[in-house]
Design a protein around this motif. Sequence first.
Motif, PDB file in Angstrom:
ATOM      1  N   HIS A 215       0.834  -1.207   0.000  1.00  0.00           N
ATOM      2  CA  HIS A 215       0.000   0.000   0.000  1.00  0.00           C
ATOM      3  C   HIS A 215       0.867   1.254   0.000  1.00  0.00           C
ATOM      4  N   LEU A 216       1.926   1.256   0.803  1.00  0.00           N
ATOM      5  CA  LEU A 216       2.801   2.422   0.861  1.00  0.00           C
ATOM      6  C   LEU A 216       3.471   2.675  -0.492  1.00  0.00           C
ATOM      7  N   GLU A 217       3.787   1.617  -1.194  1.00  0.00           N
ATOM      8  CA  GLU A 217       4.422   1.768  -2.500  1.00  0.00           C
ATOM      9  C   GLU A 217       3.449   2.262  -3.563  1.00  0.00           C
ATOM     10  N   GLU A 218       2.174   1.918  -3.418  1.00  0.00           N
ATOM     11  CA  GLU A 218       1.213   2.205  -4.480  1.00  0.00           C
ATOM     12  C   GLU A 218       0.301   3.385  -4.215  1.00  0.00           C
ATOM     13  N   VAL A 219       0.277   3.897  -2.985  1.00  0.00           N
ATOM     14  CA  VAL A 219      -0.616   5.015  -2.698  1.00  0.00           C
ATOM     15  C   VAL A 219      -0.194   6.211  -3.551  1.00  0.00           C
ATOM     16  N   PRO A 220      -1.147   6.927  -4.148  1.00  0.00           N
ATOM     17  CA  PRO A 220      -0.793   8.071  -4.991  1.00  0.00           C
ATOM     18  C   PRO A 220      -0.019   9.114  -4.194  1.00  0.00           C
ATOM     19  N   PRO A 221       0.962   9.747  -4.817  1.00  0.00           N
ATOM     20  CA  PRO A 221       1.714  10.781  -4.104  1.00  0.00           C
ATOM     21  C   PRO A 221       0.844  11.980  -3.789  1.00  0.00           C
ATOM     22  N   ALA A 222       1.273  12.745  -2.800  1.00  0.00           N
ATOM     23  CA  ALA A 222       0.547  13.963  -2.442  1.00  0.00           C
ATOM     24  C   ALA A 222       0.626  14.951  -3.601  1.00  0.00           C
ATOM     25  N   PRO A 223      -0.304  15.901  -3.652  1.00  0.00           N
ATOM     26  CA  PRO A 223      -0.249  16.903  -4.716  1.00  0.00           C
ATOM     27  C   PRO A 223       1.111  17.580  -4.782  1.00  0.00           C
ATOM     28  N   ASP A 224       1.585  17.786  -5.989  1.00  0.00           N
ATOM     29  CA  ASP A 224       2.887  18.408  -6.207  1.00  0.00           C
ATOM     30  C   ASP A 224       2.833  19.854  -5.726  1.00  0.00           C
ATOM     31  N   PRO A 225       3.728  20.252  -4.781  1.00  0.00           N
ATOM     32  CA  PRO A 225       3.698  21.647  -4.320  1.00  0.00           C
ATOM     33  C   PRO A 225       3.956  22.640  -5.442  1.00  0.00           C
ATOM     34  N   ALA A 226       4.598  22.180  -6.531  1.00  0.00           N
ATOM     35  CA  ALA A 226       4.847  23.074  -7.654  1.00  0.00           C
ATOM     36  C   ALA A 226       3.558  23.475  -8.360  1.00  0.00           C
ATOM     37  N   GLU A 227       2.454  22.736  -8.115  1.00  0.00           N
ATOM     38  CA  GLU A 227       1.180  23.046  -8.750  1.00  0.00           C
ATOM     39  C   GLU A 227       0.398  24.111  -7.989  1.00  0.00           C
ATOM     40  N   GLN A 228       0.882  24.499  -6.799  1.00  0.00           N
ATOM     41  CA  GLN A 228       0.209  25.523  -6.015  1.00  0.00           C
ATOM     42  C   GLN A 228       0.688  26.910  -6.426  1.00  0.00           C
ATOM     43  N   ARG A 229       0.065  27.918  -5.871  1.00  0.00           N
ATOM     44  CA  ARG A 229       0.480  29.297  -6.137  1.00  0.00           C
ATOM     45  C   ARG A 229       1.862  29.545  -5.550  1.00  0.00           C
ATOM     46  N   ALA A 230       2.648  30.341  -6.255  1.00  0.00           N
ATOM     47  CA  ALA A 230       4.048  30.548  -5.871  1.00  0.00           C
ATOM     48  C   ALA A 230       4.153  31.347  -4.575  1.00  0.00           C
ATOM     49  N   ARG A 231       4.939  30.799  -3.638  1.00  0.00           N
ATOM     50  CA  ARG A 231       5.201  31.451  -2.360  1.00  0.00           C
ATOM     51  C   ARG A 231       6.693  31.308  -2.050  1.00  0.00           C
ATOM     52  N   PHE A 232       7.368  32.437  -1.845  1.00  0.00           N
ATOM     53  CA  PHE A 232       8.808  32.427  -1.602  1.00  0.00           C
ATOM     54  C   PHE A 232       9.131  33.305  -0.393  1.00  0.00           C
ATOM     55  N   PRO A 233       9.239  32.711   0.814  1.00  0.00           N
ATOM     56  CA  PRO A 233       9.661  33.487   1.982  1.00  0.00           C
ATOM     57  C   PRO A 233      11.161  33.806   1.890  1.00  0.00           C
ATOM     58  N   VAL A 234      11.507  35.049   2.036  1.00  0.00           N
ATOM     59  CA  VAL A 234      12.913  35.462   1.938  1.00  0.00           C
ATOM     60  C   VAL A 234      13.642  35.085   3.224  1.00  0.00           C
ATOM     61  N   GLN A 235      14.715  34.316   3.065  1.00  0.00           N
ATOM     62  CA  GLN A 235      15.521  33.907   4.215  1.00  0.00           C
ATOM     63  C   GLN A 235      16.735  34.797   4.419  1.00  0.00           C
ATOM     64  N   TYR A 236      17.352  35.197   3.318  1.00  0.00           N
ATOM     65  CA  TYR A 236      18.638  35.898   3.430  1.00  0.00           C
ATOM     66  C   TYR A 236      18.812  36.793   2.212  1.00  0.00           C
ATOM     67  N   VAL A 237      19.375  37.969   2.436  1.00  0.00           N
ATOM     68  CA  VAL A 237      19.660  38.904   1.352  1.00  0.00           C
ATOM     69  C   VAL A 237      21.144  38.823   1.020  1.00  0.00           C
ATOM     70  N   ILE A 238      21.441  38.570  -0.250  1.00  0.00           N
ATOM     71  CA  ILE A 238      22.827  38.435  -0.706  1.00  0.00           C
ATOM     72  C   ILE A 238      23.202  39.692  -1.479  1.00  0.00           C
ATOM     73  N   ARG A 239      24.235  40.387  -1.020  1.00  0.00           N
ATOM     74  CA  ARG A 239      24.723  41.593  -1.714  1.00  0.00           C
ATOM     75  C   ARG A 239      26.190  41.400  -2.070  1.00  0.00           C
ATOM     76  N   VAL A 240      26.533  41.719  -3.313  1.00  0.00           N
ATOM     77  CA  VAL A 240      27.917  41.683  -3.773  1.00  0.00           C
ATOM     78  C   VAL A 240      28.223  43.040  -4.379  1.00  0.00           C
ATOM     79  N   GLY A 241      29.112  43.799  -3.749  1.00  0.00           N
ATOM     80  CA  GLY A 241      29.401  45.150  -4.218  1.00  0.00           C
ATOM     81  C   GLY A 241      28.257  46.091  -3.892  1.00  0.00           C
ATOM     82  N   GLU A 242      28.372  47.332  -4.328  1.00  0.00           N
ATOM     83  CA  GLU A 242      27.351  48.335  -4.046  1.00  0.00           C
ATOM     84  C   GLU A 242      26.067  48.075  -4.822  1.00  0.00           C
ATOM     85  N   HIS A 243      26.190  47.879  -6.151  1.00  0.00           N
ATOM     86  CA  HIS A 243      24.994  47.696  -6.970  1.00  0.00           C
ATOM     87  C   HIS A 243      25.135  46.536  -7.947  1.00  0.00           C
TER      88      HIS A 243
END
Length: 424
Positions: A215-243
């Motif tokens: 059953h564990l091998e054959e149960v359908p996988p959970a919905p792909d998170p890539a199919e949901q609306r895009a959500r990107f929590p910012v963890q870290y800001v990367i800066r190289v040089g001034e601009h």
Amino acid sequence: MTTLLEPALATGSLLRLATAGSVDDGKSTLVGRLLHDLRVVMPDQLAAVERVSRERGLAAPDLALLTDGLRAEREQGITIDVAYRYFATPKRRFILADTPGHVQYTRNMVTGASTAQLAVILVDARHGVVEQTRRHAAVAALLRVPQIVLLVNKMDLVGFDKNVYAEISADFERYLERLGVDDPVSIPISALRGDNVVEPSAAMDWYQGPTLLRHLEEVPPAPDPAEQRARFPVQYVIRVGEHDYRGYAGQLVSGVLRPGDDVVVLPSNRRSTIAGIDIAGRPVNEAFAPQSVTLRLADDLDVARGELIATAGSAPEPTRELTATVCHLAERTLRAGDRVLLRHTTRTVQAIVTELVHTLDVTTLETGAGPEALHVNDIARIRLRTAEPIAADDYAVNRHTGSFVLIDPSIGDTLTAGLIGGRP
């Protein structure tokens, strides 16, 4: 010789599952039996289990010792913490969380099931569905675990009686129906003997369904998170040089993003366009959940850790008022008027508990009047007000952006886990 579960053969999807149930229903024995029969136990581990079992005067190895890893667990013969195990078959890869059965460790079960795609709930065939069985089923339902499987264990102790199995399965299904859970699966097993765990049971030829592994091998996988609306929590800001370079690093928890997509930064509602996406320092044409990436925006915005980048037109509305279902995790009580820290994705804000609406009785599924305080393991409905707006989804829509934890501001301890929206 190649074994059944050599990792190189595991090319299928990943399934995260959690085991739960009442005390002594056999969760740890089940996990030990599963690992043993799949031949993924190292020889030295098995030798240690056999030695400890002999010292205890047992005639056969106690496979529960393969998962009860803490010294206190081994000495007391109980599961205290969540034990994670990783294994694979040629069809699928698995991450299994073996959670405690004692009522005082229900909070640990919440932790183990919070990321699960499938919950395996055990009952002892001699006792049937008990209060802790219902508690764990209610928690799994509240966490919206997509699949729930009932294992009626210790069938050998009731003479492999199919009527006992049928009665327990019907009782559990009636309870799940009240929780709004459809189409549960039930399997009769003996974890001690291995019946219907990996191999079919000759003693229960009346059962025509799959073994647990199948059953564990054959149960359908959970919905792909890539199919949901895009959500990107910012963890870290990367800066190289001034601009020269400014990127926003984090994990894309849902959806797909591509260069050229119009996005909004929340909670400030500033708009921009994705100029580029980098993974491990190299530009890519798209990113999909749950990849960790760095986003570059076309506009020079001052974006900080804790802000959320979402596709324009499908972004959540920032709010300071939240209604949530919670499980209280700490010994310290929670009361209306308490000031706390609320951590949502990568954002932490001050908040106040404005109301304890009601508690949920997991046995009867009835709601009680608003309590004076929440105690450890209480499941309740509460309202909160945050000092700053947060960009949250309903938990039913997105498990990542619809959940939060409350933190004691004085000592930093986690107090409560919460699910935004919905009804308990």
